[in-house]
Design a protein around this motif. Structure first.
Motif, short mmCIF file in Angstrom:
data_model
loop_
_atom_site.label_atom_id
_atom_site.label_comp_id
_atom_site.label_asym_id
_atom_site.label_seq_id
_atom_site.Cartn_x
_atom_site.Cartn_y
_atom_site.Cartn_z
N MET A 91 0.84 -1.20 0.00
CA MET A 91 0.00 0.00 0.00
C MET A 91 0.88 1.25 0.00
O MET A 91 1.82 1.35 0.78
N LYS A 92 0.57 2.19 -0.89
CA LYS A 92 1.37 3.40 -0.97
C LYS A 92 1.07 4.34 0.19
O LYS A 92 -0.06 4.44 0.67
N GLN A 93 2.13 5.03 0.64
CA GLN A 93 2.02 6.00 1.72
C GLN A 93 2.33 7.40 1.18
O GLN A 93 3.21 7.56 0.34
N LYS A 94 1.61 8.40 1.68
CA LYS A 94 1.86 9.78 1.29
C LYS A 94 2.59 10.49 2.41
O LYS A 94 2.25 10.36 3.59
N TYR A 95 3.62 11.26 2.06
CA TYR A 95 4.42 11.97 3.05
C TYR A 95 4.44 13.45 2.72
O TYR A 95 4.59 13.84 1.56
N GLU A 96 4.27 14.27 3.74
CA GLU A 96 4.31 15.72 3.57
C GLU A 96 5.68 16.23 4.00
O GLU A 96 6.15 15.93 5.10
N PHE A 97 6.31 17.01 3.14
CA PHE A 97 7.63 17.56 3.45
C PHE A 97 7.49 19.00 3.92
O PHE A 97 6.80 19.81 3.30
N LYS A 98 8.14 19.31 5.04
CA LYS A 98 8.11 20.67 5.57
C LYS A 98 9.09 21.58 4.85
O LYS A 98 8.97 22.79 4.87
N ASN A 99 10.09 20.99 4.21
CA ASN A 99 11.19 21.73 3.62
C ASN A 99 11.23 21.43 2.12
O ASN A 99 11.25 20.27 1.71
N VAL A 100 11.23 22.50 1.28
CA VAL A 100 11.20 22.28 -0.17
C VAL A 100 12.48 21.61 -0.67
O VAL A 100 12.45 20.85 -1.64
N VAL A 101 13.60 21.87 0.01
CA VAL A 101 14.84 21.22 -0.38
C VAL A 101 14.78 19.73 -0.03
O VAL A 101 15.23 18.88 -0.81
N ALA A 102 14.22 19.41 1.14
CA ALA A 102 14.09 18.01 1.53
C ALA A 102 13.27 17.23 0.50
O ALA A 102 13.57 16.08 0.17
N GLU A 103 12.25 17.87 -0.06
CA GLU A 103 11.39 17.20 -1.04
C GLU A 103 12.15 16.83 -2.32
O GLU A 103 11.77 15.88 -3.02
N THR A 104 13.24 17.55 -2.61
CA THR A 104 14.00 17.24 -3.82
C THR A 104 14.66 15.87 -3.76
O THR A 104 15.14 15.37 -4.79
N LEU A 105 14.69 15.23 -2.59
CA LEU A 105 15.27 13.88 -2.49
C LEU A 105 14.53 12.88 -3.37
O LEU A 105 15.07 11.82 -3.72
N LEU A 106 13.28 13.20 -3.72
CA LEU A 106 12.51 12.28 -4.55
C LEU A 106 12.98 12.28 -6.00
O LEU A 106 12.72 11.32 -6.74
N ILE A 107 13.67 13.34 -6.42
CA ILE A 107 14.12 13.42 -7.82
C ILE A 107 15.16 12.34 -8.12
O ILE A 107 14.94 11.50 -9.01
N PRO A 108 16.31 12.30 -7.41
CA PRO A 108 17.27 11.24 -7.73
C PRO A 108 16.73 9.85 -7.45
O PRO A 108 17.09 8.89 -8.14
N LEU A 109 15.87 9.72 -6.44
CA LEU A 109 15.27 8.41 -6.16
C LEU A 109 14.47 7.93 -7.36
O LEU A 109 14.63 6.78 -7.81
N TYR A 110 13.63 8.80 -7.90
CA TYR A 110 12.81 8.41 -9.05
C TYR A 110 13.67 8.14 -10.27
O TYR A 110 13.43 7.16 -11.02
N MET A 111 14.69 8.97 -10.49
CA MET A 111 15.55 8.78 -11.67
C MET A 111 16.32 7.46 -11.58
O MET A 111 16.51 6.78 -12.59
N ARG A 112 16.76 7.09 -10.38
CA ARG A 112 17.46 5.81 -10.23
C ARG A 112 16.51 4.64 -10.47
O ARG A 112 16.88 3.64 -11.09
N ALA A 113 15.28 4.76 -9.95
CA ALA A 113 14.31 3.69 -10.15
C ALA A 113 13.97 3.54 -11.63
O ALA A 113 13.89 2.42 -12.16
N LYS A 114 13.78 4.67 -12.30
CA LYS A 114 13.46 4.65 -13.72
C LYS A 114 14.60 4.03 -14.52
O LYS A 114 14.37 3.21 -15.43
N GLU A 115 15.83 4.39 -14.19
CA GLU A 115 16.99 3.84 -14.87
C GLU A 115 17.14 2.35 -14.61
O GLU A 115 17.48 1.57 -15.51
N SER A 116 16.87 1.96 -13.37
CA SER A 116 17.01 0.56 -12.99
C SER A 116 16.07 -0.33 -13.79
O SER A 116 16.37 -1.50 -14.04
N ARG A 117 14.93 0.23 -14.19
CA ARG A 117 13.95 -0.54 -14.96
C ARG A 117 14.27 -0.54 -16.46
O ARG A 117 13.59 -1.21 -17.23
#
Length: 272
Positions: free
Chosen positions: A1-27
């Motif tokens: 089940m997917k979970q939604k997370y709220e980020f208090k810091n806009v810079v902290a939210e950028t952690l999802l960019i490399p995560l998604y790019m690595r996952a996309k590349e891995s596939r």
């Protein structure tokens, strides 16, 4: 089940960019730059509109080139040192420990803001020799604690996708604090170039983000003048790696590395 997370810091939210790019590349079939099955699992578990990053073609390649570049630097350091300690500064949801494999050879530390470490502990529980530190890279207490905990340790620091969000004086301070404590180690990080900062441009993955690019370095030797204890090992432009994956214009950048570094580059230093 997917979970939604709220980020208090806009810079902290950028952690999802490399995560998604690595996952996309891995596939990717056949010619993936890196494999990251845990990134795939994490992306599938987090409810988020990743489609906003799908048009960011340069970041799509850049994030995984950067990840592999630093993975390789760490692998080389571990093989060439007897007591290696790896510190991922601003780790986000990086899965380098899982990608590299450790076999108890090196001790790993993941450092980020408390908000990010709390999320990381939920999604990637600490395991083996991978330990978490909730702190700011601007603080020095964690540095002193690591030095005390590993008096014989040989340290390599990787600061990935982080320093461009800080002002130049803050960057100078961070580099100085690390260098004065960890002689004999190495320090690796990526930067935006001064031309990008002056123009107000952003990496294509950040165009919809409120995060600001606040500092840039075009010439890696400039850092040596800031912190004389740092000796440049290498300054590399992204486009020299996996050239076939870049578009025509970006492939031209690889032929003019000094010009390319005015926009972005990868840097490694030896701490004298």
């Amino acid at each position: 089940m997917k979970q939604k997370y709220e980020f208090k810091n806009v810079v902290a939210e950028t952690l999802l960019i490399p995560l998604y790019m690595r996952a996309k590349e891995s596939r990717r079939k056949g010619d993936a730059i890196l494999k990251d099955t845990m990134a795939e699992q994490l992306v599938d578990s987090i409810e988020y509109d990743y489609s906003q990053f799908d048009g960011a073609k340069m970041s799509e390649v850049g994030c995984v080139v950067r990840g592999k570049y630093f993975d390789d630097a760490i692998r080389h350091f571990i093989l060439s040192h007897s007591h290696p300690v790896v510190v991922n500064v601003g780790c986000g949801l990086d899965t380098r420990y899982q990608r590299i494999g450790n076999d108890q050879v090196a001790v790993f530390y993941e450092l980020d803001l408390p908000e990010v470490i709390d999320l990381r502990r939920k999604l990637i529980p600490e395991t083996g020799e991978d330990h978490y530190i909730a702190a700011s890279l601007l603080e020095t207490g964690w540095m002193d604690a690591l030095k005390k905990q590993h008096p014989e340790g040989q340290f390599i620091f990787v600061v990935e996708g982080v320093l461009m969000y800080f002002y130049e004086e803050q960057v100078k301070t961070v580099l100085k604090h690390i260098a004065e404590r960890f002689s004999g180690g190495e320090l690796w990080f990526d930067v935006c170039g001064k031309m990008m900062v002056k123009s107000g441009a952003k990496p294509d993955s950040l165009r919809k983000s409120a995060a600001e690019i606040r500092s840039g370095i075009s010439d890696g030797h400039e850092v040596e003048s800031w912190v004389p204890a740092l000796e440049l090992i290498e300054q590399a432009c992204y486009q020299k790696f996996f050239t076939e994956r870049w578009g025509t214009v970006m492939r031209l950048f690889a032929r003019f590395p000094r010009f390319s570094c005015k926009f972005s580059s990868l840097l490694g230093y030896r701490i004298k």
